[in-house]
Design a protein around this motif. Sequence first.
Motif, short mmCIF file in Angstrom:
data_model
loop_
_atom_site.label_atom_id
_atom_site.label_comp_id
_atom_site.label_asym_id
_atom_site.label_seq_id
_atom_site.Cartn_x
_atom_site.Cartn_y
_atom_site.Cartn_z
N ARG A 38 32.10 39.63 27.80
CA ARG A 38 30.71 38.82 27.49
C ARG A 38 31.49 36.97 28.27
NH1 ARG A 38 28.21 39.21 22.03
NH2 ARG A 38 27.61 40.88 23.37
N ALA A 39 32.79 36.75 27.05
CA ALA A 39 33.14 35.40 27.96
C ALA A 39 33.41 35.65 29.45
CB ALA A 39 34.77 35.31 26.89
N LEU A 40 33.50 36.57 29.54
CA LEU A 40 33.41 36.25 31.21
C LEU A 40 32.13 36.46 32.13
CD1 LEU A 40 36.96 38.80 31.62
CD2 LEU A 40 37.25 35.94 32.26
N ASN A 41 31.84 37.39 31.60
CA ASN A 41 30.24 37.41 31.86
C ASN A 41 29.45 36.00 32.31
OD1 ASN A 41 28.02 38.35 33.54
ND2 ASN A 41 27.23 39.02 31.94
N ILE A 42 29.97 35.25 30.58
CA ILE A 42 28.58 33.85 30.97
C ILE A 42 29.68 33.00 32.11
CG2 ILE A 42 29.03 32.69 29.02
CD1 ILE A 42 28.24 34.47 27.18
N LYS A 43 30.69 33.00 31.91
CA LYS A 43 31.82 32.69 33.55
C LYS A 43 31.28 32.82 34.80
CE LYS A 43 34.02 30.57 29.32
NZ LYS A 43 35.32 30.72 28.75
N ASN A 44 30.39 33.38 34.11
CA ASN A 44 30.41 34.39 35.90
C ASN A 44 31.44 34.73 36.60
OD1 ASN A 44 29.23 34.81 38.07
ND2 ASN A 44 29.31 32.90 39.41
N LYS A 45 32.70 35.45 36.24
CA LYS A 45 34.10 35.81 35.98
C LYS A 45 35.09 37.45 35.86
CE LYS A 45 35.58 31.33 37.21
NZ LYS A 45 34.54 31.05 38.02
N LEU A 46 33.22 38.54 35.62
CA LEU A 46 33.34 39.37 35.01
C LEU A 46 33.91 40.42 36.24
CD1 LEU A 46 33.00 41.56 32.87
CD2 LEU A 46 30.68 42.03 33.30
N SER A 47 33.61 40.19 37.73
CA SER A 47 33.79 40.17 38.67
C SER A 47 35.57 40.86 39.15
CB SER A 47 33.60 39.97 39.96
OG SER A 47 31.67 40.01 40.29
N PHE A 48 35.69 39.50 38.50
CA PHE A 48 37.07 39.34 39.03
C PHE A 48 38.36 40.73 37.92
CE2 PHE A 48 36.74 34.89 40.65
CZ PHE A 48 37.56 34.76 40.92
N ILE A 49 37.65 41.11 36.98
CA ILE A 49 38.09 41.47 36.36
C ILE A 49 38.19 43.86 36.58
CG2 ILE A 49 38.95 40.88 34.39
CD1 ILE A 49 36.89 42.13 32.68
N ASP A 50 36.34 43.46 36.64
CA ASP A 50 36.12 45.30 37.59
C ASP A 50 36.51 45.57 39.21
OD1 ASP A 50 34.31 43.56 38.95
OD2 ASP A 50 32.31 44.22 37.67
N GLY A 51 37.04 44.38 39.84
CA GLY A 51 37.50 44.78 40.88
C GLY A 51 36.76 44.97 42.42
N ASN A 52 35.15 44.17 41.89
CA ASN A 52 34.81 43.35 42.69
C ASN A 52 35.20 42.39 43.73
OD1 ASN A 52 32.65 45.92 42.54
ND2 ASN A 52 31.41 44.36 40.50
N ILE A 53 35.85 41.25 43.44
CA ILE A 53 36.89 40.49 44.20
C ILE A 53 38.02 40.85 43.63
CG2 ILE A 53 36.63 37.97 43.90
CD1 ILE A 53 34.36 37.57 42.58
N SER A 54 38.20 41.36 44.91
CA SER A 54 39.40 41.50 45.12
C SER A 54 40.25 40.00 45.79
CB SER A 54 39.91 42.72 46.12
OG SER A 54 39.12 42.72 47.08
N LYS A 55 41.77 40.00 45.81
CA LYS A 55 42.54 38.58 46.45
C LYS A 55 42.74 39.01 47.51
CE LYS A 55 47.14 37.56 46.15
NZ LYS A 55 48.43 37.81 45.63
N PRO A 56 42.27 37.67 48.28
CA PRO A 56 41.53 37.72 49.61
C PRO A 56 43.49 38.23 49.96
CG PRO A 56 41.03 36.27 48.86
CD PRO A 56 41.71 36.89 48.02
N THR A 57 43.92 39.17 51.54
CA THR A 57 44.45 39.06 52.16
C THR A 57 45.99 38.29 53.14
OG1 THR A 57 43.55 39.91 53.84
CG2 THR A 57 43.74 41.81 52.02
N ASP A 58 44.12 37.18 53.60
CA ASP A 58 45.46 36.30 54.27
C ASP A 58 45.24 35.37 53.19
OD1 ASP A 58 46.66 35.02 56.23
OD2 ASP A 58 44.49 34.69 57.49
N SER A 59 46.68 34.54 53.06
CA SER A 59 47.06 33.38 52.60
C SER A 59 45.79 32.39 53.09
CB SER A 59 48.35 32.92 52.73
OG SER A 59 49.12 32.70 53.67
N PHE A 60 45.87 32.45 54.42
CA PHE A 60 44.78 31.63 55.33
C PHE A 60 43.31 31.24 54.91
CE2 PHE A 60 49.36 31.55 57.89
CZ PHE A 60 49.23 30.68 57.69
N ASP A 61 43.06 32.28 54.22
CA ASP A 61 41.45 32.57 53.81
C ASP A 61 40.37 31.27 53.21
OD1 ASP A 61 39.21 33.29 53.02
OD2 ASP A 61 39.47 35.38 53.49
N PRO A 62 40.06 31.26 53.33
CA PRO A 62 39.65 29.87 52.51
C PRO A 62 39.99 29.83 51.00
CG PRO A 62 38.39 29.87 54.03
CD PRO A 62 39.18 30.68 54.56
#
Length: 155
Positions: free
Chosen positions: A3-27
Amino acid sequence: MRRALNIKNKLSFIDGNISKPTDSFDPLFTPWEYCNDMIIDWIQHSIGFEHRLTIAHADIATNVWTDLRERFSIQNAPRIFQLTKAISSLVQNADSVSVYYNTLKSYWDELEIYEPMPLCTCGSVKTLTDYNHRTKVMQFLMRLLRLYSGSGSSI
């Protein structure tokens, strides 16, 4: 925590919907690392000290979340036993009815995590839910002070 992560709009980081960018030059690489580290820190401060060491060197929030979910979602028979025993031995004693009920409810709620009601759309689960509710009412009433024993017949 979800719930806390959802409120802060960060839930996608733990459910895998936002994955780590592969390129370190990616903005998005630096902002992703910042948010990921922040979430790992939140998780570390939300769990018991004895579990912090197991995720101290984690680098991706999704992996931390998956590990903790797998570790703590396993049926825990000793804890179920402890909760069932605590429920059966709990009495109101000098506590107010509110404190007594809240303690009992916290046991019921934790037990529900380990033994959730089945998901069903056929309607049979209502019978099971009603039975479970009646059982909880009886558990509550059986251990009230005798001062309130007359109230049980009117509930």
